[in-house]
Design a protein around this motif. Structure first.
Motif, PDB file in Angstrom:
ATOM      1  N   ARG A  39       0.825  -1.200   0.000  1.00 22.21           N
ATOM      2  CA  ARG A  39       0.000   0.000   0.000  1.00 22.21           C
ATOM      3  C   ARG A  39       0.863   1.256   0.000  1.00 22.21           C
ATOM      4  NH1 ARG A  39      -3.545  -1.501   4.190  1.00 22.21           N
ATOM      5  NH2 ARG A  39      -4.360  -3.010   2.741  1.00 22.21           N
ATOM      6  N   SER A  40       1.858   1.318   0.882  1.00 23.50           N
ATOM      7  CA  SER A  40       2.698   2.523   0.942  1.00 23.50           C
ATOM      8  C   SER A  40       3.533   2.675  -0.324  1.00 23.50           C
ATOM      9  CB  SER A  40       3.581   2.513   2.194  1.00 23.50           C
ATOM     10  OG  SER A  40       4.447   1.412   2.201  1.00 23.50           O
ATOM     11  N   VAL A  43       1.035   4.021  -2.978  1.00 20.58           N
ATOM     12  CA  VAL A  43       0.693   5.420  -2.700  1.00 20.58           C
ATOM     13  C   VAL A  43       1.878   6.315  -3.059  1.00 20.58           C
ATOM     14  CG1 VAL A  43       0.173   7.061  -0.842  1.00 20.58           C
ATOM     15  CG2 VAL A  43      -1.057   4.888  -0.965  1.00 20.58           C
ATOM     16  N   THR A  63       1.159  12.686   0.900  1.00 22.93           N
ATOM     17  CA  THR A  63       0.473  11.399   1.065  1.00 22.93           C
ATOM     18  C   THR A  63       0.004  11.140   2.485  1.00 22.93           C
ATOM     19  OG1 THR A  63       2.528  10.215   1.522  1.00 22.93           O
ATOM     20  CG2 THR A  63       1.793  10.336  -0.798  1.00 22.93           C
TER      21      THR A  63
END
Length: 159
Positions: A39-40, A43, A63
């Motif tokens: 996910r990171s 993103v 973010t």
């Protein structure tokens, strides 16, 4: 639909997307703890694509991710050949992050991965036979429409 329902739908779609992405061979045996970092990374990559030449601090600010997570994500993206870094001419201690000009083999692999299996698993079926093909097509078509209209640029405008 209200804001909470939209947020929860977004989280569900993120989880389905994570399941659809092929994992690098180095992580193939890893448990789902490694998924949290996906996910990171995504993103971070989305921000780098939208804002090429940004610093890790700028990416973190936009973010909302901790700077340490962004640094780790950038390192993974450099290793995968998705982004490159160069010294900031204004402050040589910082590095500017930008997408590579040519997609790496890993980027091509991720882009080529389909969502059908992950979507089918998420939609399931009440009789164990899998989801109704009509429902699968309806949801896939709806996702295509959403992806055309709700791009990362649209998300940036909503901030």
């Amino acid at each position: 639909m209200n804001g909470v329902e939209l947020f929860l739908l977004g989280r569900t779609l993120m989880k389905i997307g994570e399941q659809a992405m092929p994992r690098p061979e180095a992580e193939a045996g890893a448990e789902t703890a490694a998924r949290g970092s996906v996910r990171s990374v995504l993103v971070t990559l989305g921000d780098v694509v939208a804002h090429p030449g940004a610093t890790v601090g700028e990416i973190a600010a936009r973010t909302g991710l901790p700077q340490s997570q962004v640094s780790t994500a950038v390192a993974r993206l450099v290793e995968a050949g998705s982004v490159e870094t160069e010294p900031d001419p204004g402050d040589r201690r910082r590095r500017l992050v930008r997408p590579t000009e040519e997609p790496s083999a890993r980027v091509a692999e991720v882009r080529a991965a389909g969502i059908d299996a992950a979507l089918a698993a998420a939609l399931g079926g009440t009789d164990g036979a899998g989801p109704d093909p009509t429902v699968m097509r309806e949801v896939a078509d709806a996702l295509e429409v959403l992806s055309r209209h709700l791009t990362p640029a649209a998300a940036a405008r909503a901030r």
